[in-house]
Design an enzyme around this catalytic site. Structure first.
Site, PDB file in Angstrom:
ATOM      1  N   GLY A 226       0.826  -1.198   0.000  1.00  0.00           N
ATOM      2  CA  GLY A 226       0.000   0.000   0.000  1.00  0.00           C
ATOM      3  C   GLY A 226       0.863   1.251   0.000  1.00  0.00           C
TER       4      GLY A 226
ATOM      5  N   GLY B  15      -0.241   4.472   0.047  1.00  0.00           N
ATOM      6  CA  GLY B  15      -1.019   5.657   0.418  1.00  0.00           C
ATOM      7  C   GLY B  15      -0.092   6.540   1.247  1.00  0.00           C
ATOM      8  N   PHE B  16      -0.681   7.374   2.105  1.00  0.00           N
ATOM      9  CA  PHE B  16       0.147   8.273   2.912  1.00  0.00           C
ATOM     10  C   PHE B  16       1.072   7.503   3.852  1.00  0.00           C
ATOM     11  CE2 PHE B  16      -3.301  11.065   1.635  1.00  0.00           C
ATOM     12  CZ  PHE B  16      -2.591  12.175   1.234  1.00  0.00           C
TER      13      PHE B  16
ATOM     14  N   VAL C  14      -2.211  -7.673  -3.095  1.00  0.00           N
ATOM     15  CA  VAL C  14      -1.856  -8.714  -2.125  1.00  0.00           C
ATOM     16  C   VAL C  14      -3.157  -9.375  -1.688  1.00  0.00           C
ATOM     17  CG1 VAL C  14      -0.910  -9.141   0.174  1.00  0.00           C
ATOM     18  CG2 VAL C  14       0.232  -7.554  -1.391  1.00  0.00           C
TER      19      VAL C  14
ATOM     20  N   GLU D  48     -17.600  19.201   1.970  1.00  0.00           N
ATOM     21  CA  GLU D  48     -16.895  19.758   0.814  1.00  0.00           C
ATOM     22  C   GLU D  48     -17.675  19.495  -0.475  1.00  0.00           C
ATOM     23  OE1 GLU D  48     -12.440  19.602   2.806  1.00  0.00           O
ATOM     24  OE2 GLU D  48     -12.983  18.019   1.431  1.00  0.00           O
TER      25      GLU D  48
ATOM     26  N   ASP E 119      -4.916   4.275   7.950  1.00  0.00           N
ATOM     27  CA  ASP E 119      -6.338   4.073   8.253  1.00  0.00           C
ATOM     28  C   ASP E 119      -6.654   2.667   8.739  1.00  0.00           C
ATOM     29  OD1 ASP E 119      -6.901   6.634   7.540  1.00  0.00           O
ATOM     30  OD2 ASP E 119      -8.133   6.146   5.786  1.00  0.00           O
TER      31      ASP E 119
ATOM     32  N   ALA F  97      -5.005  11.975   6.934  1.00  0.00           N
ATOM     33  CA  ALA F  97      -3.707  11.883   6.268  1.00  0.00           C
ATOM     34  C   ALA F  97      -2.520  12.168   7.210  1.00  0.00           C
ATOM     35  CB  ALA F  97      -3.689  12.813   5.057  1.00  0.00           C
TER      36      ALA F  97
HETATM   37  C1  LIG Z   1     -12.675  11.589  -0.284  1.00  0.00           C
HETATM   38  C2  LIG Z   1     -11.704  11.654   0.857  1.00  0.00           C
HETATM   39  C3  LIG Z   1     -11.356  12.881   1.399  1.00  0.00           C
HETATM   40  C4  LIG Z   1     -10.450  12.956   2.450  1.00  0.00           C
HETATM   41  N1  LIG Z   1     -10.111  14.191   2.931  1.00  0.00           N
HETATM   42  C5  LIG Z   1      -9.165  14.287   3.884  1.00  0.00           C
HETATM   43  C6  LIG Z   1      -8.716  15.552   4.322  1.00  0.00           C
HETATM   44  O1  LIG Z   1      -9.192  16.594   3.863  1.00  0.00           O
HETATM   45  N2  LIG Z   1      -7.749  15.607   5.272  1.00  0.00           N
HETATM   46  C7  LIG Z   1      -7.186  14.460   5.793  1.00  0.00           C
HETATM   47  O2  LIG Z   1      -6.283  14.544   6.616  1.00  0.00           O
HETATM   48  N3  LIG Z   1      -7.607  13.251   5.404  1.00  0.00           N
HETATM   49  C8  LIG Z   1      -8.575  13.129   4.461  1.00  0.00           C
HETATM   50  N4  LIG Z   1      -8.992  11.900   4.047  1.00  0.00           N
HETATM   51  C9  LIG Z   1      -8.465  10.710   4.715  1.00  0.00           C
HETATM   52  C10 LIG Z   1      -7.094  10.349   4.200  1.00  0.00           C
HETATM   53  O3  LIG Z   1      -7.073  10.379   2.797  1.00  0.00           O
HETATM   54  C11 LIG Z   1      -6.729   8.980   4.735  1.00  0.00           C
HETATM   55  O4  LIG Z   1      -6.700   9.046   6.144  1.00  0.00           O
HETATM   56  C12 LIG Z   1      -5.384   8.508   4.214  1.00  0.00           C
HETATM   57  O5  LIG Z   1      -5.418   8.388   2.812  1.00  0.00           O
HETATM   58  C13 LIG Z   1      -5.002   7.171   4.834  1.00  0.00           C
HETATM   59  O6  LIG Z   1      -3.775   6.778   4.311  1.00  0.00           O
HETATM   60  P1  LIG Z   1      -3.396   5.240   4.214  1.00  0.00           P
HETATM   61  O7  LIG Z   1      -1.966   5.214   3.751  1.00  0.00           O
HETATM   62  O8  LIG Z   1      -3.738   4.544   5.467  1.00  0.00           O
HETATM   63  O9  LIG Z   1      -4.346   4.622   3.125  1.00  0.00           O
HETATM   64  P2  LIG Z   1      -4.676   5.042   1.595  1.00  0.00           P
HETATM   65  O10 LIG Z   1      -4.244   6.433   1.323  1.00  0.00           O
HETATM   66  O11 LIG Z   1      -6.084   4.664   1.433  1.00  0.00           O
HETATM   67  O12 LIG Z   1      -3.720   4.071   0.775  1.00  0.00           O
HETATM   68  C14 LIG Z   1      -3.904   2.689   0.736  1.00  0.00           C
HETATM   69  C15 LIG Z   1      -3.142   2.147  -0.457  1.00  0.00           C
HETATM   70  O13 LIG Z   1      -3.166   0.733  -0.398  1.00  0.00           O
HETATM   71  C16 LIG Z   1      -3.430   0.197  -1.687  1.00  0.00           C
HETATM   72  N5  LIG Z   1      -4.041  -1.119  -1.468  1.00  0.00           N
HETATM   73  C17 LIG Z   1      -5.210  -1.389  -0.840  1.00  0.00           C
HETATM   74  N6  LIG Z   1      -5.412  -2.722  -0.773  1.00  0.00           N
HETATM   75  C18 LIG Z   1      -4.348  -3.300  -1.397  1.00  0.00           C
HETATM   76  C19 LIG Z   1      -3.972  -4.650  -1.637  1.00  0.00           C
HETATM   77  N7  LIG Z   1      -4.703  -5.694  -1.199  1.00  0.00           N
HETATM   78  N8  LIG Z   1      -2.812  -4.902  -2.312  1.00  0.00           N
HETATM   79  C20 LIG Z   1      -2.031  -3.854  -2.755  1.00  0.00           C
HETATM   80  N9  LIG Z   1      -2.352  -2.565  -2.533  1.00  0.00           N
HETATM   81  C21 LIG Z   1      -3.484  -2.286  -1.838  1.00  0.00           C
HETATM   82  C22 LIG Z   1      -4.340   1.217  -2.331  1.00  0.00           C
HETATM   83  O14 LIG Z   1      -4.293   1.138  -3.737  1.00  0.00           O
HETATM   84  C23 LIG Z   1      -3.754   2.529  -1.793  1.00  0.00           C
HETATM   85  O15 LIG Z   1      -2.755   3.042  -2.642  1.00  0.00           O
HETATM   86  C24 LIG Z   1      -9.908  11.783   2.987  1.00  0.00           C
HETATM   87  C25 LIG Z   1     -10.263  10.540   2.454  1.00  0.00           C
HETATM   88  C26 LIG Z   1     -11.150  10.471   1.399  1.00  0.00           C
HETATM   89  C27 LIG Z   1     -11.524   9.124   0.826  1.00  0.00           C
END
Ligand SMILES: Cc1cc2nc3c(=O)[nH]c(=O)nc-3n(C[C@H](O)[C@H](O)[C@H](O)COP(=O)(O)OP(=O)(O)OC[C@H]3O[C@@H](n4cnc5c(N)ncnc54)[C@H](O)[C@@H]3O)c2cc1C
Length: 412
Positions: A10, A12-13, A79, A169, A299, A310
């Site tokens: 993953g 993400g952030f 995965v 928003e 998350d 984030a």
């Molecule tokens: C519409 C929206 C608006 C938001 N606005 C805000 C905001 O204004 N301010 C703020 O702070 N937060 C905001 N958030 C929340 C913030 O985006 C999340 O808290 C943050 O993205 C979490 O990061 P993460 O790395 O845990 O997961 P994510 O950013 O969700 O990344 C997860 C990654 O894992 C990958 N993945 C998932 N399952 C698999 C798998 N089985 N195999 C391989 N890859 C996989 C995905 O493709 C993705 O790239 C918002 C969220 C959304 C949906």
């Protein structure tokens, strides 16, 4: 002895920041994501409301790591299994990969609270594809109203379910599209008569924010023309609208789901305790109980008092990297400490609410703070320039540059 194999699932952030914080570590990094890009989710709603293009908020993962020398492999793969006994993960094509350290940072998606059938009629917003579906439905609604003026009331009614930051928003942006962006472009109907209803189950908008800011957000939304319904649960969603627990029925051509969160299913494979939404309870160092070399970040991780935002994911990703660094250096791992940087949400083109380290403000200054922070965290110079340019243009002209209806016309 060769360097330990660190597998990050993953980007993400959390995953992105874990990998970057390990850039100088003596490890062999494998980075896996089912998408080939890192997505800046906080700006997804701007794609859904035609202000930005998908490529403005996504950045190719390979490009991010092209100069990081300890990255031995970047894989576009899902995965599907984690075998803790064998220290091995399985990809969607059956290939297996061994790890010495595993970082699971696969995030969350939206939950329909047991009503998955609503996903067809009320799309949620989590991926680029979701944003494009919503953009098309919103723009198509105006076209349908033009072709069927006798049904204009329904087509020009939009319901957003859930008044968290995303719902707020979206609602603010929808009313501005109707009033400003397309307001004077139709002949048979007047989009300025559009109805945007924001429905929230609790008794206020932005429930996790301080009460004063919730009240301010509500006032700002209502000033824009959004109808805000609180203490109202959605009981039914169908093609023609929504029915609420208050007994009210809203006929609407477009319903958007911005409520509920469900953690990534990979969390269930870690043998740890989880909460109702599937988030994994982690140890103070963010490892999984009984699995000191397996970490959960972002998350997907459940840490008391830490919201699913984030900045928390960024901090967790960096913390996991510091724990791996500590092991390599023979030092003790430290417990994770969340530093709350505050909360920000925008409302329409130039309004917002902000709570930054206890300093609370709303209106234009909150919007400017939101803008600056999002540009700062957005990855890629090109993305920053394009987003700033698009915002400047929208701000000055009220126009939206990405008003493209994608997907096949209905008859094909
Ligand atoms: C519409 C929206 C608006 C938001 N606005 C805000 C905001 O204004 N301010 C703020 O702070 N937060 C905001 N958030 C929340 C913030 O985006 C999340 O808290 C943050 O993205 C979490 O990061 P993460 O790395 O845990 O997961 P994510 O950013 O969700 O990344 C997860 C990654 O894992 C990958 N993945 C998932 N399952 C698999 C798998 N089985 N195999 C391989 N890859 C996989 C995905 O493709 C993705 O790239 C918002 C969220 C959304 C949906």
């Amino acid at each position: 002895m060769s360097n330990p194999r660190v597998v990050i699932v993953g980007v993400g952030f959390a995953g992105l920041n874990a990998a970057k914080a390990l850039r100088k570590a003596p490890v062999r990094l494998t980075i896996i994501d089912r998408r080939n890009f890192h997505l800046f989710q906080p700006l997804l709603y701007q794609v859904a409301t035609a202000a930005l293009n998908p490529s403005d908020i996504a950045y190719p993962i390979r490009s991010i790591f092209r100069r990081q020398r300890n990255v031995v492999s970047v894989l576009l793969a899902e995965v599907v299994n984690i075998d803790l006994d064998a220290s091995e993960i399985t990809l969607d094509d059956g290939q297996t990969i061994l790890y010495d350290y595993l970082v699971v940072a696969t995030g969350a998606t939206h939950s329909y609270f047991g009503h998955d059938e609503w996903s067809e009629v009320a799309p949620g917003l989590k991926t680029i594809e979701d944003a494009l579906v919503i953009r098309s439905r919103v723009l198509r609604a105006f076209e349908e109203a033009e072709r069927n003026p006798d049904q204009a009331d329904r087509w020009l009614s939009f319901v957003v379910v859930g008044a968290g930051p995303t719902g707020v928003e979206l609602a603010g942006a929808l009313i501005e599209i109707a009033v400003h962006a397309v307001g004077d472009e139709f002949d048979a109907v007047d989009p300025r008569n559009a109805r945007v209803v924001l429905v929230e189950g609790t008794n206020r908008v932005l429930p996790p924010y301080p009460e004063g800011l919730s009240a301010s957000a509500r006032r700002q939304l209502e000033k824009l023309g959004v109808e805000v319904l609180t203490s109202a649960l959605v009981e039914l969603i169908d093609l023609d609208g929504v029915s609420l627990s208050t007994g009210e029925r809203i006929e609407a051509g477009t319903v958007i789901w911005a409520a509920g969160v469900e953690a990534s299913p990979l969390g269930r494979m870690l043998g740890a305790e989880m909460d109702r939404s599937g988030r994994v309870m982690v140890q103070p160092d963010l490892s999984v109980a009984g699995q000191p070399n397996v970490f959960v970040a972002g998350d997907l991780a459940l840490v008391e008092g830490v919201p699913g935002v984030a900045p928390a994911a960024i901090q967790m990703g960096r913390h996991v990297a510091s724990a791996i660094w500590a092991d390599i250096s023979g030092e003790n791992r430290l417990p994770f400490r969340y530093r709350d940087k505050g909360s920000l949400a925008t409302i329409g083109r130039a309004r917002g609410v902000a709570d930054i380290r206890g300093i609370r403000f709303s209106g234009l200054f909150a919007w400017i703070a939101w803008l600056a922070i999002h540009i700062f965290y957005l990855i890629g110079f090109r993305n920053r320039v394009f987003v700033l340019a698009s915002w400047a243009w929208s701000y000055l002209t009220f126009r939206r540059g990405a008003r493209i209806i994608t997907g096949l016309p209905k008859h094909e």
